[in-house]
Scaffold this active site. Structure first.
Site, PDB file in Angstrom:
ATOM      1  N   LEU A 109      -8.682 -13.836  -1.899  1.00  0.00           N
ATOM      2  CA  LEU A 109      -8.312 -12.427  -2.011  1.00  0.00           C
ATOM      3  C   LEU A 109      -7.151 -12.281  -2.984  1.00  0.00           C
ATOM      4  O   LEU A 109      -6.097 -12.897  -2.800  1.00  0.00           O
ATOM      5  CB  LEU A 109      -7.915 -11.887  -0.633  1.00  0.00           C
ATOM      6  CG  LEU A 109      -7.295 -10.484  -0.584  1.00  0.00           C
ATOM      7  CD1 LEU A 109      -8.284  -9.435  -1.081  1.00  0.00           C
ATOM      8  CD2 LEU A 109      -6.828 -10.149   0.837  1.00  0.00           C
ATOM      9  N   SER A 110      -7.325 -11.501  -4.046  1.00  0.00           N
ATOM     10  CA  SER A 110      -6.264 -11.194  -5.005  1.00  0.00           C
ATOM     11  C   SER A 110      -5.712 -12.486  -5.615  1.00  0.00           C
ATOM     12  O   SER A 110      -6.445 -13.243  -6.236  1.00  0.00           O
ATOM     13  CB  SER A 110      -5.178 -10.359  -4.317  1.00  0.00           C
ATOM     14  OG  SER A 110      -4.266  -9.830  -5.244  1.00  0.00           O
ATOM     15  N   TRP A 111      -4.418 -12.781  -5.429  1.00  0.00           N
ATOM     16  CA  TRP A 111      -3.829 -14.021  -5.948  1.00  0.00           C
ATOM     17  C   TRP A 111      -4.599 -15.230  -5.429  1.00  0.00           C
ATOM     18  O   TRP A 111      -4.804 -16.214  -6.167  1.00  0.00           O
ATOM     19  CB  TRP A 111      -2.372 -14.097  -5.524  1.00  0.00           C
ATOM     20  CG  TRP A 111      -1.561 -15.223  -6.065  1.00  0.00           C
ATOM     21  CD1 TRP A 111      -0.778 -15.221  -7.185  1.00  0.00           C
ATOM     22  CD2 TRP A 111      -1.412 -16.535  -5.487  1.00  0.00           C
ATOM     23  NE1 TRP A 111      -0.170 -16.444  -7.346  1.00  0.00           N
ATOM     24  CE2 TRP A 111      -0.534 -17.267  -6.324  1.00  0.00           C
ATOM     25  CE3 TRP A 111      -1.938 -17.154  -4.365  1.00  0.00           C
ATOM     26  CZ2 TRP A 111      -0.172 -18.580  -6.058  1.00  0.00           C
ATOM     27  CZ3 TRP A 111      -1.583 -18.474  -4.091  1.00  0.00           C
ATOM     28  CH2 TRP A 111      -0.707 -19.171  -4.943  1.00  0.00           C
ATOM     29  N   GLY A 113      -7.644 -15.393  -5.003  1.00  0.00           N
ATOM     30  CA  GLY A 113      -8.866 -15.541  -5.771  1.00  0.00           C
ATOM     31  C   GLY A 113      -8.706 -16.503  -6.930  1.00  0.00           C
ATOM     32  O   GLY A 113      -9.661 -17.188  -7.321  1.00  0.00           O
ATOM     33  N   HIS A 257      -7.726  -2.288  -2.926  1.00  0.00           N
ATOM     34  CA  HIS A 257      -7.378  -3.696  -3.112  1.00  0.00           C
ATOM     35  C   HIS A 257      -7.482  -4.509  -1.828  1.00  0.00           C
ATOM     36  O   HIS A 257      -7.869  -5.685  -1.872  1.00  0.00           O
ATOM     37  CB  HIS A 257      -5.958  -3.786  -3.673  1.00  0.00           C
ATOM     38  CG  HIS A 257      -5.604  -5.134  -4.192  1.00  0.00           C
ATOM     39  ND1 HIS A 257      -6.168  -5.672  -5.335  1.00  0.00           N
ATOM     40  CD2 HIS A 257      -4.748  -6.093  -3.717  1.00  0.00           C
ATOM     41  CE1 HIS A 257      -5.672  -6.878  -5.556  1.00  0.00           C
ATOM     42  NE2 HIS A 257      -4.811  -7.158  -4.587  1.00  0.00           N
TER      43      HIS A 257
END
Length: 281
Positions: A109-111, A113, A257
């Protein structure tokens, strides 16, 4: 109450411990289950407790591994800054130390990822399937709103949860625009908030990394989940990754997000159906 262990003694329904890996102390939580484990890589600055709502909507028999990267949650700071290639090695050895030696599915998820992409690239036989949520290709990507990104330069939201709620709508978009208090409640779940040094090291790791040249060599089946209302990672990044990855599909949703967590009832089944398809092939 969850017991934190420093060895490999079991807890009946959950196994949380502090594990030494490559000069790091990593807090890891394993929810025992069956089948191929699902490894969750978190966003910048967050402890693994923020994944609690997702766990509640995953299949109850899914083995789930969560961990805090150095300097976040309950993992002490790294002595030196690190990069994603090193952290991918740490994750591989961490899995072996908690008894997971076979293939895993990795969700970032996000970072997180970025870490998931790096792990899949470095460990083609270890990573069965890859799930990328609200993420991009790192330094070479289409950036989000500059005013929004400025709010992410400090970890203040992880220490001041009321402040987190006050900026949640602008920062995360999606479902939290209507109810920003859900972000405050989510961060309240964290037992430990990490440190400013740990947050800085995460920022540095992301600032010098890109996957844009490696993605064509990632052979795993990949699911990309992206929100149409994501101020941090514009949805065009999902489309770029899909073009670069040889075996990728995109699932678009109307949220933002962190909707994987704040709207887990809708998105957790998407994750599980993608994983189940691998076992049925």
């Amino acid at each position: 109450m969850t017991t934190v262990l420093t060895d490999f003694e079991s807890v009946p329904d959950r196994q949380e411990r502090l594990v030494s890996v490559l000069w790091q102390q990593i807090r890891v939580d394993v929810r025992p289950g069956t089948g191929v484990p699902l490894v969750l890589c978190n966003g910048i600055g967050a402890a693994f407790e923020v994944f609690d709502p997702l766990l509640e909507h995953l299949y109850p028999d899914t083995t789930v591994v969560r961990f805090d990267v150095p300097g976040s949650g309950g993992s002490p700071n790294s002595r030196l800054p690190y990069g994603f290639p090193y952290l991918a090695v740490v994750l591989d050895r961490l899995l072996s130390k908690v008894g997971i030696t076979g293939p895993v599915d990795v969700l970032g998820l996000s970072w997180g990822g970025a870490l998931a992409q790096q792990f899949a690239f470095q460990n083609p036989h270890r990573c069965r399937r890859l799930i990328l949520v609200s993420t991009g290709t790192g330094a070479l990507m289409v950036p989000g709103n500059p005013m929004v990104l400025l709010k992410m330069l400090t970890p203040r939201r992880f220490f001041d949860h009321r402040y987190a709620a006050s900026i949640a709508g602008d920062l995360y978009g999606g479902t939290v625009r209507n109810d920003p208090s859900v972000v405050e409640a989510l961060f309240d779940r964290q037992l430990m908030a990490g440190s400013p040094v740990g947050y800085l090291y995460q920022l540095l790791a992301g600032s010098v990394w890109t996957s844009i040249f490696a993605l064509p060599f990632v052979r795993q089946q990949t699911l990309i989940i992206a929100g149409l209302d994501d101020p941090i990672i514009p949805v065009v990044n999902a489309k770029i990754m899909c073009r670069l990855l040889p075996h990728a599909t995109v699932h678009l949703h109307a949220g933002g997000h962190v909707d994987l967590i704040t709207n887990a009832s809708e998105l957790a089944p998407v994750v599980e159906m993608f994983r189940r398809a691998a076992t049925e092939q």
